[in-house]
Design an enzyme around this catalytic site. Structure first.
Site, short mmCIF file in Angstrom:
data_model
loop_
_atom_site.label_atom_id
_atom_site.label_comp_id
_atom_site.label_asym_id
_atom_site.label_seq_id
_atom_site.Cartn_x
_atom_site.Cartn_y
_atom_site.Cartn_z
CD GLU A 1 33.29 28.32 28.67
OE1 GLU A 1 33.50 29.12 28.86
OE2 GLU A 1 33.81 27.12 27.75
CE1 TYR B 1 42.93 36.86 35.95
CE2 TYR B 1 44.67 38.11 35.92
CZ TYR B 1 43.66 36.88 36.26
OH TYR B 1 43.58 35.83 37.44
CB ALA C 1 50.69 38.28 45.00
#
Length: 260
Positions: A64, A155, A186
């Site tokens: 994790e 983000y 992209a």
């Protein structure tokens, strides 16, 4: 072109699916040994099995990545197995839609941990071994750092950080001959991208509206196309390339919007 990657040990975070899996597959095809790091044991083991069935070599570590200790253990497991690390591809992350208007401090910090903090951690833990091998780092990024998207502050900020760290590390690691570059994505169709597309009322129409705006061939970038660039940059064939941010996106980020 022989990329001189035979038996090179390359850690790839998030290597079991999507772009990361594409990178692992191309690495294995070139004779390298991708070490797939991820938290979903079933997905990770399945990815390793597919590579081995195709005649390649692969290894794994469960982690994790928001947990620093698990990042450290993933690196240690790799070194215990192979005694070396030749490259690191920081790839794992998720566009988690933590916005400004509707987000919170806690969610924003969590997004940074999911998307950029582990890039730092993995690079730091791998660094002693990359020094020994004169290895390379490739950071995977997103156009959101440059174009914005709306509703995804965490983000976007993380990806701005990925770009900045690429150049910062390229400078800091010059004395060790460790090259650091980034590949910016992209529009690439992955399981996570598909999940996002399916949040729209008319997913098919949404896809068509996006691909029309991609200048080169009006299509999505494939995971293999991104992987090819990454594997070249991690290889010694790009031996005098460092601190660069490459866009493998069919011209989507930078070409004239009038083309659309």
């Amino acid at each position: 072109m022989d990329l001189n990657l035979e038996n090179k040990v390359i850690i790839v975070t998030g290597g079991s699916k999507g772009i990361g899996n594409g990178i692992c597959n191309v690495l294995a095809e070139e004779g390298a040994i991708p070490v797939i790091v991820g938290r979903n044991k079933e997905n990770v083991l399945s990815a390793v099995e597919r590579i081995e069935k195709a005649g390649g070599k692969a290894y794994y570590a469960f982690a994790e990545l928001t947990d620093p200790e698990q990042c450290k253990l993933a690196v240690e497991r790799t070194v215990e197995k192979f005694g070396r690390i030749d490259g690191l591809v920081n790839n794992a992350g998720v566009n988690d839609s933590i916005g400004l208007e509707n987000g919170s401090h806690e969610e924003f910090i969590t997004s940074l941990k999911r998307n950029v903090v582990h890039y730092y951690l993995m690079a730091q833990y791998a660094l002693p071994y990359l020094k020994e091998s004169f290895g390379a780092i490739v950071n995977i990024g997103s156009k959101t750092a440059e174009t914005g998207q709306g509703g995804t502050s965490g983000y976007a900020a993380a990806n701005g950080g990925r770009n900045a760290l690429t150049r910062e590390w390229a400078v800091e690691l010059l004395p060790y001959k460790i090259r650091v570059n980034a590949v910016v994505v992209a529009e690439c169709y992955t399981p996570l991208y598909e999940k996002w597309i399916n949040t729209f009322d008319k997913p098919k129409e949404k896809i068509e509206s996006i691909t029309r705006k991609i200048p080169l061939e009006n299509r999505m970038t494939t995971t293999e196309e991104i992987a090819n660039a990454v594997v070249f940059l991690i290889s010694s064939k790009s031996s005098h390339t460092t601190g660069q941010i490459f866009h493998v996106d069919g011209g989507y980020t930078h070409l004239d919007r009038a083309l659309h």
